[in-house]
Design a protein around this motif. Structure first.
Motif, PDB file in Angstrom:
ATOM      1  N   LEU A  60     -28.165   1.783  96.813  1.00 48.13           N
ATOM      2  CA  LEU A  60     -27.937   3.164  96.401  1.00 48.13           C
ATOM      3  C   LEU A  60     -26.489   3.360  95.958  1.00 48.13           C
ATOM      4  O   LEU A  60     -26.226   3.966  94.921  1.00 48.13           O
ATOM      5  CB  LEU A  60     -28.268   4.107  97.563  1.00 48.13           C
ATOM      6  CG  LEU A  60     -28.036   5.596  97.312  1.00 48.13           C
ATOM      7  CD1 LEU A  60     -29.169   6.142  96.458  1.00 48.13           C
ATOM      8  CD2 LEU A  60     -27.934   6.342  98.610  1.00 48.13           C
ATOM      9  N   PHE A  61     -25.566   2.820  96.741  1.00 45.09           N
ATOM     10  CA  PHE A  61     -24.148   2.934  96.409  1.00 45.09           C
ATOM     11  C   PHE A  61     -23.845   2.258  95.075  1.00 45.09           C
ATOM     12  O   PHE A  61     -23.136   2.808  94.229  1.00 45.09           O
ATOM     13  CB  PHE A  61     -23.303   2.308  97.528  1.00 45.09           C
ATOM     14  CG  PHE A  61     -21.827   2.417  97.322  1.00 45.09           C
ATOM     15  CD1 PHE A  61     -21.179   3.627  97.502  1.00 45.09           C
ATOM     16  CD2 PHE A  61     -21.079   1.318  96.951  1.00 45.09           C
ATOM     17  CE1 PHE A  61     -19.812   3.735  97.315  1.00 45.09           C
ATOM     18  CE2 PHE A  61     -19.716   1.417  96.762  1.00 45.09           C
ATOM     19  CZ  PHE A  61     -19.083   2.630  96.942  1.00 45.09           C
ATOM     20  N   GLY A  77     -24.122  12.654  99.952  1.00 43.83           N
ATOM     21  CA  GLY A  77     -25.387  13.383 100.091  1.00 43.83           C
ATOM     22  C   GLY A  77     -26.594  12.476  99.896  1.00 43.83           C
ATOM     23  O   GLY A  77     -27.584  12.580 100.616  1.00 43.83           O
ATOM     24  N   ALA A  78     -26.491  11.580  98.920  1.00 47.14           N
ATOM     25  CA  ALA A  78     -27.589  10.640  98.685  1.00 47.14           C
ATOM     26  C   ALA A  78     -27.752   9.684  99.862  1.00 47.14           C
ATOM     27  O   ALA A  78     -28.879   9.359 100.256  1.00 47.14           O
ATOM     28  CB  ALA A  78     -27.343   9.868  97.391  1.00 47.14           C
ATOM     29  N   PHE A 116     -20.822   4.060 108.586  1.00 50.59           N
ATOM     30  CA  PHE A 116     -20.137   2.990 107.856  1.00 50.59           C
ATOM     31  C   PHE A 116     -20.237   3.222 106.346  1.00 50.59           C
ATOM     32  O   PHE A 116     -19.266   3.020 105.614  1.00 50.59           O
ATOM     33  CB  PHE A 116     -20.733   1.622 108.207  1.00 50.59           C
ATOM     34  CG  PHE A 116     -20.302   1.107 109.535  1.00 50.59           C
ATOM     35  CD1 PHE A 116     -18.992   1.190 109.965  1.00 50.59           C
ATOM     36  CD2 PHE A 116     -21.212   0.509 110.381  1.00 50.59           C
ATOM     37  CE1 PHE A 116     -18.580   0.716 111.199  1.00 50.59           C
ATOM     38  CE2 PHE A 116     -20.832   0.020 111.612  1.00 50.59           C
ATOM     39  CZ  PHE A 116     -19.512   0.134 112.028  1.00 50.59           C
ATOM     40  N   THR A 117     -21.397   3.646 105.900  1.00 50.51           N
ATOM     41  CA  THR A 117     -21.555   3.911 104.472  1.00 50.51           C
ATOM     42  C   THR A 117     -20.639   5.041 104.021  1.00 50.51           C
ATOM     43  O   THR A 117     -19.993   4.952 102.965  1.00 50.51           O
ATOM     44  CB  THR A 117     -23.017   4.278 104.158  1.00 50.51           C
ATOM     45  OG1 THR A 117     -23.868   3.221 104.580  1.00 50.51           O
ATOM     46  CG2 THR A 117     -23.234   4.534 102.688  1.00 50.51           C
ATOM     47  N   LEU A 118     -20.543   6.114 104.805  1.00 49.78           N
ATOM     48  CA  LEU A 118     -19.656   7.219 104.445  1.00 49.78           C
ATOM     49  C   LEU A 118     -18.193   6.808 104.455  1.00 49.78           C
ATOM     50  O   LEU A 118     -17.403   7.271 103.633  1.00 49.78           O
ATOM     51  CB  LEU A 118     -19.905   8.417 105.370  1.00 49.78           C
ATOM     52  CG  LEU A 118     -21.285   9.062 105.247  1.00 49.78           C
ATOM     53  CD1 LEU A 118     -21.460  10.167 106.284  1.00 49.78           C
ATOM     54  CD2 LEU A 118     -21.527   9.569 103.847  1.00 49.78           C
ATOM     55  N   LEU A 119     -17.817   5.908 105.391  1.00 55.23           N
ATOM     56  CA  LEU A 119     -16.449   5.392 105.400  1.00 55.23           C
ATOM     57  C   LEU A 119     -16.156   4.588 104.141  1.00 55.23           C
ATOM     58  O   LEU A 119     -15.075   4.697 103.558  1.00 55.23           O
ATOM     59  CB  LEU A 119     -16.214   4.518 106.632  1.00 55.23           C
ATOM     60  CG  LEU A 119     -16.034   5.264 107.954  1.00 55.23           C
ATOM     61  CD1 LEU A 119     -15.948   4.262 109.110  1.00 55.23           C
ATOM     62  CD2 LEU A 119     -14.790   6.126 107.909  1.00 55.23           C
ATOM     63  N   VAL A 120     -17.118   3.793 103.700  1.00 52.18           N
ATOM     64  CA  VAL A 120     -16.924   3.013 102.477  1.00 52.18           C
ATOM     65  C   VAL A 120     -16.805   3.934 101.278  1.00 52.18           C
ATOM     66  O   VAL A 120     -16.009   3.702 100.371  1.00 52.18           O
ATOM     67  CB  VAL A 120     -18.080   2.000 102.304  1.00 52.18           C
ATOM     68  CG1 VAL A 120     -18.080   1.380 100.926  1.00 52.18           C
ATOM     69  CG2 VAL A 120     -18.016   0.930 103.370  1.00 52.18           C
ATOM     70  N   ILE A 121     -17.616   4.981 101.241  1.00 48.94           N
ATOM     71  CA  ILE A 121     -17.571   5.913 100.128  1.00 48.94           C
ATOM     72  C   ILE A 121     -16.218   6.610 100.059  1.00 48.94           C
ATOM     73  O   ILE A 121     -15.645   6.805  98.985  1.00 48.94           O
ATOM     74  CB  ILE A 121     -18.718   6.949 100.235  1.00 48.94           C
ATOM     75  CG1 ILE A 121     -20.061   6.267  99.986  1.00 48.94           C
ATOM     76  CG2 ILE A 121     -18.515   8.106  99.276  1.00 48.94           C
ATOM     77  CD1 ILE A 121     -21.264   7.143 100.256  1.00 48.94           C
TER      78      ILE A 121
END
Length: 123
Positions: A60-61, A77-78, A116-121
């Protein structure tokens, strides 16, 4: 005495050592055939949710950020929506009827991987 409609059981029996099986269509002796059915276990649902989360979040990212160049807010949000969908799927698959430890572990795992995904974003 057989009347012709059904075969004589003694002639149709399959003999394994000292036992007889009266069903010639059974490929295994009756003591080898399990009397159980498949029952999914919570670790299967937990692992499926974990694998989906680990595989789909980077995809997704990569698609939204790499190919489409969308802003970070939409990416977050996604990621949140995808995590909610995976969690709902796990919940409906059977986690809701499992022990509370599995429910808590699944929710925590999804929250941590989302974090973790939000931190990467944000990086």
């Amino acid at each position: 005495m057989p009347d012709g409609r059904y075969p004589d059981p003694r002639e149709e029996d399959i003999i394994y050592d000292d036992r007889r099986i009266s069903r010639p269509d059974v490929s295994l002796p009756d003591w080898e055939v399990p009397d159980s059915t498949y029952r999914p276990v919570p670790i299967v649902w937990f692992t499926r949710a974990l694998i989906l989360q680990i595989i789909l979040q980077p995809v997704l990212f990569a698609v939204l950020a790499g190919l489409l160049g969308l802003p970070r807010v939409i990416l977050g949000g996604a990621a949140l929506l995808l995590t909610a969908m995976i969690g709902f799927h796990a919940w409906e698959s059977g986690i809701q009827s499992s022990a509370s430890g599995w429910r808590i572990a699944t929710i925590l795992m999804l929250a941590v991987t989302l974090g973790f995904t939000l931190l990467v974003i944000q990086a």
